[in-house]
Design a protein around this motif. Structure first.
Motif, short mmCIF file in Angstrom:
data_model
loop_
_atom_site.label_atom_id
_atom_site.label_comp_id
_atom_site.label_asym_id
_atom_site.label_seq_id
_atom_site.Cartn_x
_atom_site.Cartn_y
_atom_site.Cartn_z
N ALA A 523 0.81 -1.22 0.00
CA ALA A 523 0.00 0.00 0.00
C ALA A 523 0.84 1.27 0.00
N ALA A 654 -4.72 1.94 4.46
CA ALA A 654 -3.96 1.15 3.49
C ALA A 654 -4.87 0.53 2.44
N MET A 658 -4.62 1.15 -1.59
CA MET A 658 -4.50 0.10 -2.60
C MET A 658 -5.62 0.16 -3.64
#
Length: 684
Positions: A523, A654, A658
């Motif tokens: 990420a 995160a 992503m």
């Protein structure tokens, strides 16, 4: 606490607390102690697994930001108590409760969770393993060759941890009776944890625990919401509250600012005052004084054409001065621990010889008699421990060099496994005396030895870093297990339940730690010194490996002289602390001498997290002045909640990163002149 080591110690108990602790087993004398199999229950394993996931995220985030990790034992024991107490209370109301919640079960949970989060530190995902990556190698440039770089992947990382992390558990088992019962080593953290768990299961302690849990969840909620609020303003680099130029733009350029991180404010509330002040002193010394002076020598001391990350430029001074300070601090403590250990053994032997007849007639207290009885009840045979160590070592010697790290030869591994039990004993013994674990110091020495042995052309950097992992995991898990044996001894938990819960927690950590790290690694730009997760120890550990394979030739101009100065300075500071502790009792001046290890951490990162932690210390100081009893009881819970909330926000953040979801606003700060230029540009 873990700042590469564990320099914190629990507060001294007053006389009332000591007398209460001494009579503890009479309070529980009417309660039946469950068998070791009944101490490891399904509900305890499930609770441990849930908390292990949470704590792995927390430790991983702390590892990847600054590497400063506080002791999470209190939070683990408290949350384990809260979860199972709530569950058993619900079952009891429904008439379905078959086995009451005991302090032994609480100890199993705490042991399992701390073992798992301990692997998150010793796994090296933010230090020696990250130091193998191309990201870190490209920053340091030197040694950036194919056989000195390894592509990170969760598969081989999990396999590597499984073959090296369990060996240390078997290395120390045969010494448990000697270290706990005969030598009666203190193990301050293990003892403090045991007293905490014992108190939870008394009526008074349960009432306080309920209050602590309530405070923890309130501070957790505040911290999580605050982190969520900050996210809206961080749409790009240098945006948001984390880049707030608190002391002005010039100070911000030298990394002096408050970044509004509730994580490190909470860490500062747990850490001793001198740890936080040492970090700030190190930041002022480096970013406030040394780096500006060295940067003014650009073109004289080092080429002005070098990139900002070149080890032959300013980055070399940052890395190697920090490395020299850490090595000096580490060497001192290894030698000092050896001297202390030998001195204690000699004194104990002399004392035993002089008073052997008195000891035969000496009455054993009720508590000690009861604890000895249960500690000796479920034994793990020495042959089992020896066989387990040899078998696991052989498996590791076969798998690691042939399938994971070809740069590390089988004979390197054999030497490491011959030396490791001695170092594991030294570390466990020293930890029992002082509460200091020197695992990472032994790991750094392994880097220097094995990287130099292998050589740069044969992949010495990878060999040294991999050997560091072997040594660190053995030495760290050995001392952790002995701490757990001490906790188990004081809570009447079976040695077998302690051993198997440690094994279970280690297995959880071997799986969770690489997976959680990989979650952040995919990420974010982990290891980027200017990013959200700079992971400073990745570059520092690789710098030690470079020093091992290249020697002093890799250092820029005058860096060797400065490094020697800082190496000696670290030793002298520690020596002064020891002398003052021995000789000066009235004013306790040793409390005001900064820790070299702590001072070295900001050399690479800057002052921002040190400022956060000092604010945490200031909050605690004011709280103690207003209500010392309340601060002592509730401050660890408030701090743990702040750390948990802010760290766990990293999970949804995160996931959004992503998925390509970005914050809607960029809050950035510009000087007046730059702002005028921007306005002019936009106006045109």
């Amino acid at each position: 606490m873990t700042i590469e080591e564990k320099p914190t110690k629990p507060d001294d108990h007053d006389d009332d607390e000591e007398s209460e602790a001494a009579a503890m087993e009479r309070v529980f004398s009417t309660q039946e102690v469950p068998s070791w199999r009944n101490q490891i229950t399904i509900r305890a394993i499930v609770t441990s697994c849930i908390l292990s996931i949470v704590f792995n995220f927390i430790v991983c985030k702390l590892n990847l930001t600054t590497g400063v990790i506080p002791s999470l034992n209190v939070a683990a024991g408290l949350l384990g108590f809260a979860m199972l107490k709530a569950w058993t209370a619900l079952l009891n109301k429904c008439g379905l409760l078959k086995q009451p919640f005991t302090r032994q079960e609480n100890t199993v949970i705490q042991t399992c969770v701390v073992a798992s989060s301990g692997i998150a530190f010793s796994s090296g995902t933010a230090s020696y393993l990250l130091g193998m990556s191309s990201m870190v190698a490209s920053q340091l440039e030197t040694g950036n060759t194919p056989n000195n770089v390894k592509k990170l992947a969760p598969g081989w990382m999990i396999a590597y941890l499984f073959v090296v992390s369990f060996v240390g558990l078997f290395s120390i088992v045969p010494l448990r009776r000697m270290m706990i019962m005969k030598l009666k080593l203190t193990y301050p953290s293990g003892t403090a944890t045991a007293y905490l768990i014992n108190s939870f299961h008394t009526p008074k302690g349960a009432k306080l625990a309920k209050k602590q849990v309530s405070v923890l969840f309130k501070s957790f909620s505040f911290s999580f919401v605050w982190a969520f609020f900050q996210w809206f303003f961080a749409a790009g680099d240098d945006c948001g509250f984390a880049s707030f130029p608190t002391f002005g733009l010039k100070a911000f350029a030298q990394r002096f600012y408050f970044d509004f991180s509730s994580t490190y404010v909470g860490v500062g509330m747990i850490c001793p005052y001198m740890v936080n002040i040492s970090l700030l002193v190190g930041a002022i010394m480096s970013w406030g004084i040394m780096w500006p002076i060295i940067e003014a020598k650009k073109g004289t001391w080092y080429s002005a054409d070098l990139s900002a990350t070149s080890l032959h430029g300013i980055q070399g001074y940052r890395v190697f001065l920090a490395v020299a300070t850490m090595l000096g601090d580490g060497l001192f403590h290894v030698v000092y621990m050896a001297i202390t250990m030998l001195s204690t053994v000699i004194k104990n032997k002399t004392k035993k010889d002089e008073s052997s007849s008195d000891d035969d007639n000496k009455a054993v207290s009720f508590d000690e008699q009861r604890r000895n009885e249960y500690f000796l009840k479920d034994q793990i045979s020495n042959w089992t421990a020896l066989g387990g160590y040899v078998a696991l070592a052989v498996i590791s010697i076969v798998i690691v060099p042939h399938f994971i790290f070809p740069q590390l030869k089988w004979y390197h591994m054999v030497v490491a496994y011959i030396i490791a039990p001695v170092l594991a004993f030294c570390n466990a013994y020293g930890c029992g005396l002082t509460d200091w674990s020197l695992a990472s110091n032994y790991g750094k020495l392994a880097i220097l030895i094995f990287s130099g042995w292998a050589g740069l052309q044969q992949g010495g950097i990878i060999a040294g870093l991999a050997a560091c992992g072997v040594m660190m995991n053995i030495v760290s898990t050995a001392s952790d297990l002995m701490q757990d044996f001490k906790t188990g001894y004081l809570t009447l938990s079976s040695p077998r339940s302690m051993f198997f819960s440690q094994v279970l927690g280690t297995a959880m950590g071997c799986i969770m730690s690489p997976l959680v790290f990989w979650f952040f690694y995919r990420a974010y730009s982990v290891g980027d010194p200017h990013g959200s997760y700079p992971a400073p120890y990745g570059a520092l550990f690789r710098g030690i490996a470079l020093l091992g394979v290249e020697g002093f030739s890799s250092l820029p101009h005058n860096c060797l002289k400065l490094s020697i100065g800082f190496f000696i300075g670290a030793i002298l500071l520690n020596l002064l602390t020891v002398i003052l502790k021995k000789c000066e009792k009235k004013y306790r001046l040793y409390r005001f001498i900064p820790s070299p290890m702590c001072m070295a951490i900001p050399f690479y990162l800057g002052a921002y997290f040190a400022i956060d932690m000092c604010i945490g210390s200031l909050i605690l100081f004011i709280w103690e002045k207003k209500n010392k009893k309340s601060a002592k009881e509730l401050a660890p819970a408030v701090a743990s909640g702040m750390i948990c909330g802010d760290s766990l926000w990293g999970v949804p953040a995160a996931i959004m990163s992503m998925l390509g979801v970005k914050a809607p606003i960029c809050m950035k700060f510009l000087s007046a002149s730059v702002n005028t230029k921007v306005d002019g540009f936009l106006g045109n």
